[in-house]
Structures are given as C-alpha cells and as structure tokens.
Design an enzyme around this catalytic site. Sequence first.
Site, short mmCIF file in Angstrom:
data_model
loop_
_atom_site.label_atom_id
_atom_site.label_comp_id
_atom_site.label_asym_id
_atom_site.label_seq_id
_atom_site.Cartn_x
_atom_site.Cartn_y
_atom_site.Cartn_z
N LYS A 88 13.30 -35.77 4.60
CA LYS A 88 11.90 -35.67 5.04
C LYS A 88 11.63 -36.71 6.14
CE LYS A 88 10.59 -38.71 1.27
NZ LYS A 88 10.41 -38.75 -0.19
N TYR A 105 -0.51 -62.23 24.65
CA TYR A 105 -1.90 -62.00 24.27
C TYR A 105 -2.37 -63.01 23.24
CZ TYR A 105 -2.05 -57.30 26.38
OH TYR A 105 -2.05 -56.24 27.23
C1 PLP Z 1 11.52 -39.25 -0.91
C2 PLP Z 1 11.92 -38.69 -2.20
C3 PLP Z 1 13.18 -38.98 -2.75
C4 PLP Z 1 14.14 -39.96 -2.12
O1 PLP Z 1 13.73 -41.26 -2.36
P1 PLP Z 1 14.63 -42.53 -1.94
O2 PLP Z 1 14.01 -43.64 -2.65
O3 PLP Z 1 14.52 -42.66 -0.45
O4 PLP Z 1 16.01 -42.22 -2.38
C5 PLP Z 1 13.53 -38.35 -3.93
N1 PLP Z 1 12.68 -37.49 -4.53
C6 PLP Z 1 11.47 -37.20 -4.04
C7 PLP Z 1 10.58 -36.24 -4.77
C8 PLP Z 1 11.04 -37.79 -2.87
O5 PLP Z 1 9.83 -37.51 -2.38
#
Ligand code: PLP
Length: 365
Positions: free
Chosen positions: A35, A256
């Site tokens: 994702k 800045y």
């Molecule tokens: C993002 C996600 C993962 C992976 O999580 P990590 O901590 O990056 O391994 C696993 N399951 C779900 C449902 C997620 O949304």
Amino acid sequence: MSRTAIATIHLDALRHNLQRIRALASGSRLMAVVKADGYGHGLERVARAFAAADAFGVASIADGQRLRAAGIAHRIVVLAGIDEQGDLAEVRRLGLDIVVHHRAQVEMLAGDRDRRPLRVWLKLDTGMHRLGLPSAECASVLSQLRALPQVDAEIVLMSHLSSSDEYGAAKTPLQLARFEEMAATQSALPRSIANSAAIVGYPESRLQWVRAGGLLYGLSVVAGKAAAEFGFRAAMSLSSKLIAINRIGRGEFVGYGESWQCPEDMNIGVVAMGYGDGYPRHAPSGTEVLLNGRTAAVVGRVSMDLMTIDLRGHPDARINDRVLLWGPDLPVERLAAAAGTISYELTCGVTRRVMFLEADAGFSA
Ligand SMILES: *Cc1c(COP(=O)(O)O)cnc(C)c1O
C-alpha cells in the site's frame, strides 16, 4: 537542468528482505503489503521485486488496477474492501480478493447480481478498534457469508495488531488470545494476524498467512531496534547534491527565522533538498546527513527546496558532491527520531519531483 534529488531503490535488498521473511515464517504464506505506493518505493517496481510473494496487500481497488495493468497475476487483497456495491464489478474484472470488515459490506455482496464466488478475508476486531467485526458479530456474519454463492468457501480470518512493535507489552498476547477464541470453532479456515513486528517478535502469531510491510523495505518495525539487527536491508537511499558552499561570518544566522547562529567563521553547504522533496521540515539543527561518506549536521531550518549543513570538518567538500539523507549507511530511523516521526512516514512522503532510480547488485540474497 540536472535532477539532483534522487531516491535509489535497491532491488536486491527488496528481494533479500522477502527471502528473509520466507525463512523466518517458512510455514506461512506471505502477503507482501504494498500500500501507499509500496511504502513510497514505487508500487509496480516493488511488486516485481516481490514476485516470490503469495499475495499482495493494497489499500484500494485503484492499486489493484495498477498492479494488473503491470501484468501482476498474483492474488491481490484490497485491505479495506469495497465502499459501495458498484465496486464489485471492478473487483471481479480484476480478480481481486476483498476484506470484509463490516456488515454493510456483507449486504453489498448479498445484493450482487453476479453470483460467481469472490475470495473474502473476514476481518475481526481483537482490540485495535479500527476496522473489524466485534466478537459478538463474528459467528453470525461468518454463517451469512458462508450461505452466499458470491463468496468463496475458503474465507481467511484476519485481525490486526495495535502494539506488536512494543515487545513485552500485554496487548499483543491479549489480541492473539482473542483471535484464537473468535476463530476457535473455525479450525478449517486459514488465519492471519501477524504484521512485520509480530513476524519477528511473536512466532506463534505467524499462522497460515503473514502480512509483511515495513520489514520488506528494511524499515525498523520494533521500537529502538534497526531492521538490520534482524537481518533486513534498507531498500531506499535518498540523496542530493551540494549546490553552494558559502563562507559565513561568526555571529551570522543561517536560514529562515534565524534559528541557527554561526559560532565562528565557517563554511555552510547548501543542499538541493527540502520538504518539497519529502525531507521533514521538523528535522532540527544537528540532524545527521552523510557527505562523501562522513557525517555532517543540518543547521538552520529546512526549507522547501534547500537545506543547509555545517561544513566544518569537511574542508574537501566541493560543489556537486553527493549528500545522503538516508540509506543503508544512514538509517532513516535516525532522521525519523530527530524529526518526531517514524520511518514509514518518511519513505511514503518522498515527492514526485524526486527522480527514482533502481539499483541492483544481482541475486545476492
Ligand atoms: C499495513 C498493514 C500491514 C503491514 O504492516 P507492517 O507493520 O508494515 O508490516 C499488515 N496488515 C494490514 C491490515 C495492514 O494495513
């Protein structure tokens, strides 16, 4: 104009990390979570590097469209499932798996005129209290799903852990126990609860499917520990160039808001990198970068396109020298800690104006 800000993606590290998880969770199938554009590394690119995964986890149907367009034939699981009944036609066209986390989604499935079976992952809430069915609804929703011709018989039961990155916290054993309890009467169904931190820290959580995100990218998933300590390798280097070296007098302020003052006459280096590239504006003076392989400190405020570094101790610095902001030799976690965030947010936040390159040292796992 040359592109100065470069994110280099180390394909060999991606493959190595996947093999490492395979070795750790050899009895489980592996969902590579890709994702947020593969945690910022590039969705199609990482999916190709993770060809040995059993499935991909994505946040949205749109990600499924991109992966199918790239020729990825794996199982793809839409982690939030569908929002509306109209989504189902596209889910079917693309051959995606969907997560069902709410009764409303069951109704959408039941109302689907197309009755060919879809693969469903049923998400149970064991204490994260974000997405998932409460334990009281678990059995009834499951039997409802089972009765639907639109749902494939092999439903995967899943849940998500809220605190698996804090080893020793009571929450994870509690969630694991609740999950077991909720799934107890469904011993024939495959199960999945482990994210990256749990894969490493709670072997009993691996079950039939593990879902790995951060570790695949070599990110730290456990508070206070680098991924390298578990044998994982950083998959992204962010670098840019020194575009000016200026002699600034003692007592003058840099950048800045006059947040940093030169304690002596000294050289200040200007790096073509800023929050417009995804480098955090909250990185304070003193944050480490690597110039020609040696530490240099950020001084003054990070601005949109530029940041300034202390060149005392770098008399050999030259314009066009490369500056590493993070990478295998400078864990992104160090910057994350300095800027009050986590590594995931930094790799996800590299912006589109940064040029992405791929590096591959071959199949040296
Ligand atoms: C993002 C996600 C993962 C992976 O999580 P990590 O901590 O990056 O391994 C696993 N399951 C779900 C449902 C997620 O949304």
